[in-house]
Design a protein around this motif. Structure first.
Motif, PDB file in Angstrom:
ATOM      1  N   GLU A 290       0.879  -1.067  -0.120  1.00 24.80           N
ATOM      2  CA  GLU A 290      -0.154   0.075   0.095  1.00 24.80           C
ATOM      3  C   GLU A 290       0.734   1.161  -0.067  1.00 24.80           C
ATOM      4  N   ASP A 291       1.974   1.245   0.604  1.00 33.87           N
ATOM      5  CA  ASP A 291       3.007   2.399   0.641  1.00 33.87           C
ATOM      6  C   ASP A 291       3.306   2.938  -0.682  1.00 33.87           C
ATOM      7  N   LEU A 292       3.477   1.744  -1.644  1.00 33.61           N
ATOM      8  CA  LEU A 292       4.124   1.806  -2.904  1.00 33.61           C
ATOM      9  C   LEU A 292       2.831   2.377  -3.967  1.00 33.61           C
ATOM     10  N   GLY A 293       1.870   2.526  -3.520  1.00 30.64           N
ATOM     11  CA  GLY A 293       1.010   2.953  -4.291  1.00 30.64           C
ATOM     12  C   GLY A 293       0.075   1.768  -5.329  1.00 30.64           C
ATOM     13  N   LYS A 294       0.441   0.620  -4.953  1.00 27.50           N
ATOM     14  CA  LYS A 294       0.051  -0.629  -5.792  1.00 27.50           C
ATOM     15  C   LYS A 294      -1.279  -1.218  -5.107  1.00 27.50           C
ATOM     16  N   ASN A 295      -2.313  -1.740  -5.906  1.00 25.45           N
ATOM     17  CA  ASN A 295      -3.146  -2.388  -5.361  1.00 25.45           C
ATOM     18  C   ASN A 295      -3.399  -3.726  -5.829  1.00 25.45           C
ATOM     19  N   ILE A 296      -4.044  -4.713  -5.304  1.00 25.56           N
ATOM     20  CA  ILE A 296      -4.481  -6.000  -5.679  1.00 25.56           C
ATOM     21  C   ILE A 296      -6.098  -6.463  -5.416  1.00 25.56           C
ATOM     22  N   ASN A 297      -6.807  -5.111  -6.194  1.00 26.03           N
ATOM     23  CA  ASN A 297      -8.096  -5.314  -6.197  1.00 26.03           C
ATOM     24  C   ASN A 297      -8.854  -6.427  -6.834  1.00 26.03           C
ATOM     25  N   ASP A 298      -7.808  -6.806  -8.063  1.00 24.50           N
ATOM     26  CA  ASP A 298      -8.450  -8.076  -8.618  1.00 24.50           C
ATOM     27  C   ASP A 298      -8.375  -9.460  -8.203  1.00 24.50           C
ATOM     28  N   THR A 299      -7.364  -9.471  -7.177  1.00 23.63           N
ATOM     29  CA  THR A 299      -7.172 -10.546  -6.421  1.00 23.63           C
ATOM     30  C   THR A 299      -8.018 -10.611  -5.471  1.00 23.63           C
ATOM     31  N   LYS A 300      -8.592  -9.437  -4.728  1.00 18.20           N
ATOM     32  CA  LYS A 300      -9.559  -9.336  -3.510  1.00 18.20           C
ATOM     33  C   LYS A 300     -10.848  -9.754  -4.287  1.00 18.20           C
ATOM     34  N   ASP A 301     -11.119  -9.354  -5.514  1.00 18.03           N
ATOM     35  CA  ASP A 301     -12.310  -9.589  -6.235  1.00 18.03           C
ATOM     36  C   ASP A 301     -12.396 -11.008  -6.588  1.00 18.03           C
ATOM     37  N   VAL A 302     -11.631 -11.531  -6.944  1.00 18.37           N
ATOM     38  CA  VAL A 302     -11.611 -13.101  -7.266  1.00 18.37           C
ATOM     39  C   VAL A 302     -11.995 -14.068  -6.032  1.00 18.37           C
ATOM     40  N   LEU A 303     -11.323 -13.475  -4.973  1.00 25.75           N
ATOM     41  CA  LEU A 303     -11.380 -14.269  -3.770  1.00 25.75           C
ATOM     42  C   LEU A 303     -13.070 -14.055  -3.300  1.00 25.75           C
ATOM     43  N   ARG A 304     -13.397 -12.899  -3.290  1.00 27.81           N
ATOM     44  CA  ARG A 304     -14.876 -12.661  -2.863  1.00 27.81           C
ATOM     45  C   ARG A 304     -15.761 -13.502  -3.942  1.00 27.81           C
ATOM     46  N   LEU A 305     -15.474 -13.203  -5.254  1.00 28.75           N
ATOM     47  CA  LEU A 305     -16.461 -14.054  -6.089  1.00 28.75           C
ATOM     48  C   LEU A 305     -16.669 -15.544  -6.209  1.00 28.75           C
ATOM     49  N   TYR A 306     -15.274 -16.261  -6.006  1.00 26.08           N
ATOM     50  CA  TYR A 306     -15.203 -17.496  -6.308  1.00 26.08           C
ATOM     51  C   TYR A 306     -14.596 -18.209  -4.842  1.00 26.08           C
ATOM     52  N   GLY A 307     -13.937 -17.634  -4.093  1.00 28.41           N
ATOM     53  CA  GLY A 307     -13.014 -18.283  -3.060  1.00 28.41           C
ATOM     54  C   GLY A 307     -11.622 -18.753  -3.604  1.00 28.41           C
ATOM     55  N   ASN A 308     -10.888 -19.300  -2.883  1.00 30.75           N
ATOM     56  CA  ASN A 308      -9.455 -19.927  -3.171  1.00 30.75           C
ATOM     57  C   ASN A 308      -9.827 -21.235  -3.907  1.00 30.75           C
ATOM     58  N   MET A 309      -9.403 -21.344  -5.208  1.00 33.23           N
ATOM     59  CA  MET A 309      -9.653 -22.281  -5.969  1.00 33.23           C
ATOM     60  C   MET A 309      -8.280 -23.398  -6.118  1.00 33.23           C
ATOM     61  N   SER A 310      -7.397 -23.119  -5.301  1.00 31.88           N
ATOM     62  CA  SER A 310      -5.941 -23.488  -5.243  1.00 31.88           C
ATOM     63  C   SER A 310      -5.340 -23.064  -6.493  1.00 31.88           C
ATOM     64  N   SER A 311      -4.783 -23.953  -7.327  1.00 31.33           N
ATOM     65  CA  SER A 311      -3.952 -23.573  -8.743  1.00 31.33           C
ATOM     66  C   SER A 311      -4.691 -22.733  -9.614  1.00 31.33           C
ATOM     67  N   ALA A 312      -5.743 -23.166  -9.714  1.00 34.24           N
ATOM     68  CA  ALA A 312      -6.792 -22.286 -10.916  1.00 34.24           C
ATOM     69  C   ALA A 312      -6.877 -20.695 -10.547  1.00 34.24           C
ATOM     70  N   THR A 313      -6.792 -20.559  -9.049  1.00 34.40           N
ATOM     71  CA  THR A 313      -7.191 -19.051  -8.874  1.00 34.40           C
ATOM     72  C   THR A 313      -6.428 -18.008  -9.515  1.00 34.40           C
ATOM     73  N   VAL A 314      -5.282 -18.042  -9.436  1.00 34.90           N
ATOM     74  CA  VAL A 314      -4.454 -17.041 -10.100  1.00 34.90           C
ATOM     75  C   VAL A 314      -4.780 -16.749 -11.407  1.00 34.90           C
ATOM     76  N   LEU A 315      -4.857 -17.953 -12.358  1.00 34.97           N
ATOM     77  CA  LEU A 315      -5.401 -17.696 -13.726  1.00 34.97           C
ATOM     78  C   LEU A 315      -6.721 -17.159 -13.629  1.00 34.97           C
TER      79      LEU A 315
END
Length: 350
Positions: A290-315
């Motif tokens: 957060e101090d570097l002005g970066k966000n992981i909003n897409d990462t948070k959205d995928v977790l919220r919409l689908y949960g952690n699907m192990s290896s498939a999640t980052v895809l």
């Protein structure tokens, strides 16, 4: 010679349920437990930052006394379907036929099948008879990035070839009905099922983000932190509570030397394509950036919409960036963590 990612496509299982609608099933499962424990478990589900999840079986069936054999049979049947649908979608996006693929990597850790998934895809999609195949079965959540890494190295050595990486996971098939440990509870609260496929190419004329660099980072003496134990009742989750803290401790060594080797710093990275391991891991990573002005909003959205699907999640996260039509020259950093314990990294340039 460059290697590019030309298409990514996800496929969701047929069953879906909002977390609020799963809570009555969790309460039923908790019958006979102490009231204080029940409240704690329900609070874990409510606060997991997962609004909805998909599964290969009806949620009611997850909480029945089905055997390991029965659940694994469902895993095999549904994984083949999901993989075929996902790979077909990815091929359509890339405007390719199944016979255009020279190398196929299938990734999964939540069930057991021999022959492996790739054999079924080769037959059902009538792929090349001389296609090279590689099943990746024991790398957990990191394996989505690992599969891309292996495909890239194959393509780098073989100009004018294409590869497909197919990741399919069904953590719901690993739920332990008679296990009331916090590990079983937390994994049930954060995990969901899903599948995704990636097409890569070493044809110069084909477009997509180029893989500029890749690497693995291994944590010493951390084999106990994450994985599965094979029980008579199936695959029992291993998830040490120290995972977020361990990641935070190693994070500078994971990120900065890798980027420096490629003449970059974190300030040069435009997009973070990170695996959402769970709420605590997401929060840990977010705090570090957060101090570097970066966000992981897409990462948070995928977790919220689908949960952690192990290896498939980052895809799933990667697909969101692929669909944005990002400007030429933008950089991205893919990152996932998995059993071992290890971190897998890929540097992308659009």
């Amino acid at each position: 010679m460059s290697v590019k990612i030309t298409a990514v496509a996800k496929q969701l299982p047929k069953y879906a349920r909002a977390t609020k609608d799963i809570l009555p099933l969790v309460e039923f499962w908790l019958e006979g437990q102490e009231e204080r424990f029940k409240r704690k478990v329900l609070k874990i589900f409510e606060n997991a930052a997962v609004d909805k999840r998909y599964s290969i079986m009806d949620p009611e069936d997850v909480f029945l006394k089905t055997s390991f054999e029965e659940k694994n049979d469902i895993y095999i049947k549904e994984s083949i379907k999901l993989a075929e649908q996902s790979l077909t979608k990815a091929l359509d996006k890339a405007q390719l036929k199944a016979t255009d693929i020279d190398y196929i990597i299938t990734v999964s850790c939540t069930g057991i099948m021999i022959p492996s998934l790739d054999a079924y895809l080769i037959n059902s999609l009538k792929m090349k008879q001389d296609i090279v195949r590689l099943p990746v079965t024991e790398m957990g959540c990191a394996a989505g990035v690992s599969g891309i890494l292996y495909a890239k190295n194959f393509l780098k050595a073989n100009p004018n070839k294409r590869a497909a990486v197919v990741a399919v996971e069904a953590p719901t098939a690993t739920f332990q009905l008679d296990d009331y440990s916090m590990v079983n509870v937390v994994s049930a609260a954060i995990f969901g099922d899903g599948c995704a496929s990636v097409i890569l190419s070493s044809y110069e004329e084909e477009s997509g983000p180029e893989i500029k660099a890749e690497g693995m980072y291994h944590f010493f003496d951390t084999e106990h932190m994450m994985g599965f134990k094979l029980r008579n009742t199936g695959l029992q989750m291993v998830l040490d509570q120290s995972v977020p803290e361990t990641i935070a401790t190693h994070f500078p060594k994971i990120i900065h030397p890798f980027l420096a080797q490629n003449g970059l710093s974190i300030k040069d990275i435009d997009h973070l394509v990170f695996h959402p391991g769970g709420k605590k891991i997401v929060q840990t990573v977010e705090d570090l950036f957060e101090d570097l002005g970066k966000n992981i909003n897409d990462t948070k959205d995928v977790l919220r919409l689908y949960g952690n699907m192990s290896s498939a999640t980052v895809l799933y996260v990667l697909e969101r960036f692929m669909d944005k039509n990002l400007p030429k020259g933008d950089t991205g950093l893919m990152l996932s963590f998995g059993p071992g314990f290890s971190a897998q990294r890929i540097l992308l340039e659009w």
